[in-house]
Scaffold this motif. Sequence first.
Motif, short mmCIF file in Angstrom:
data_model
loop_
_atom_site.label_atom_id
_atom_site.label_comp_id
_atom_site.label_asym_id
_atom_site.label_seq_id
_atom_site.Cartn_x
_atom_site.Cartn_y
_atom_site.Cartn_z
N TRP A 1 0.87 -1.17 0.00
CA TRP A 1 0.00 0.00 0.00
C TRP A 1 0.91 1.22 0.00
N LEU A 2 0.46 2.31 -0.64
CA LEU A 2 1.31 3.50 -0.80
C LEU A 2 0.55 4.79 -0.52
N LEU A 3 1.33 5.82 -0.18
CA LEU A 3 0.85 7.20 -0.20
C LEU A 3 1.87 7.97 -1.03
N VAL A 4 1.39 8.57 -2.12
CA VAL A 4 2.26 9.25 -3.08
C VAL A 4 1.87 10.71 -3.17
N LYS A 5 2.82 11.60 -2.92
CA LYS A 5 2.61 13.04 -3.14
C LYS A 5 2.74 13.26 -4.63
N VAL A 6 1.78 13.99 -5.21
CA VAL A 6 1.78 14.21 -6.66
C VAL A 6 1.72 15.70 -6.98
N THR A 7 2.15 16.02 -8.19
CA THR A 7 2.00 17.37 -8.71
C THR A 7 1.11 17.28 -9.94
N ALA A 8 0.25 18.26 -10.08
CA ALA A 8 -0.72 18.26 -11.18
C ALA A 8 -0.19 19.04 -12.37
N ASP A 9 -0.52 18.54 -13.53
CA ASP A 9 -0.29 19.26 -14.77
C ASP A 9 -1.14 20.52 -14.67
N PRO A 10 -0.68 21.65 -15.16
CA PRO A 10 -1.47 22.88 -15.01
C PRO A 10 -2.81 22.87 -15.74
N ALA A 11 -3.04 21.90 -16.62
CA ALA A 11 -4.32 21.85 -17.34
C ALA A 11 -5.47 21.59 -16.37
N ALA A 12 -6.58 22.24 -16.59
CA ALA A 12 -7.77 22.04 -15.75
C ALA A 12 -8.32 20.64 -16.01
N GLY A 13 -9.04 20.13 -15.05
CA GLY A 13 -9.66 18.83 -15.21
C GLY A 13 -9.83 18.15 -13.87
N VAL A 14 -10.33 16.93 -13.90
CA VAL A 14 -10.67 16.20 -12.67
C VAL A 14 -9.46 15.97 -11.77
N LEU A 15 -8.26 15.90 -12.33
CA LEU A 15 -7.06 15.66 -11.51
C LEU A 15 -6.30 16.93 -11.13
N SER A 16 -6.75 18.09 -11.58
CA SER A 16 -5.99 19.33 -11.41
C SER A 16 -5.80 19.77 -9.95
N LYS A 17 -6.65 19.34 -9.05
CA LYS A 17 -6.54 19.74 -7.64
C LYS A 17 -5.98 18.64 -6.73
N ILE A 18 -5.62 17.50 -7.31
CA ILE A 18 -5.16 16.36 -6.52
C ILE A 18 -3.73 16.58 -6.05
N GLY A 19 -3.50 16.31 -4.75
CA GLY A 19 -2.16 16.47 -4.16
C GLY A 19 -1.56 15.18 -3.63
N TYR A 20 -2.42 14.18 -3.35
CA TYR A 20 -1.95 12.89 -2.85
C TYR A 20 -2.78 11.77 -3.46
N VAL A 21 -2.12 10.63 -3.68
CA VAL A 21 -2.79 9.42 -4.13
C VAL A 21 -2.40 8.30 -3.17
N GLN A 22 -3.40 7.57 -2.75
CA GLN A 22 -3.22 6.44 -1.84
C GLN A 22 -3.54 5.17 -2.62
N ARG A 23 -2.66 4.16 -2.55
CA ARG A 23 -2.97 2.86 -3.15
C ARG A 23 -3.22 1.88 -2.01
#
Length: 176
Positions: A119-141
């Motif tokens: 299981w993981l916790l990953v800090k992410v950076t978003a591509d500047p393009a708008a969309g469903v992932l544009s505000k995401i800062g962390y992903v948990q698996r």
Amino acid sequence: MPMQRIHAFVAATVLLAAGVQASKAAEAVPATLQPPAGYTLAFTAKAKGMQVYTSAAEGGAAPKWVLEAPVAELTARQGSFHHYAGPSWEAADGSKIVRDKDTPVVTVPARKAGTDIPWLLVKVTADPAAGVLSKIGYVQRIETHGGVAPATPPVRTDTKVGVPYTATYAFYAKTN
């Protein structure tokens, strides 16, 4: 008991059971995999794919399996997503997130570590393009099944193998 009351009782029981199950699932995620304060769950997605391993040998040692990349399709109410090397996640609307290389990935062994990837916790950076992932800062698996490298070592270098896996990915956005 009148039929309406029976339906109401059954509906309440189902909702209560679902709430207990959701609560148990949330409690099952270790505290070390929780994103920092200021992030809230935006959505979850179910993944089905492969963990791709390549055989490699260093300094004359016997070859061993090394993770090359995940390749998976994720589905959620928000749409479908591709997951691939980086690690990266890309939505159908073109928005994309990639692992923040300056922040270490937090890893916790799966319940069945011999067969299931961590299981993981990953800090992410978003591509500047708008969309469903544009505000995401962390992903948990979490809730992983399968994906562990083969137990049998490779015979030669540069061999590739895909090991099937499933998982739940939770996407966290910064609270405004």
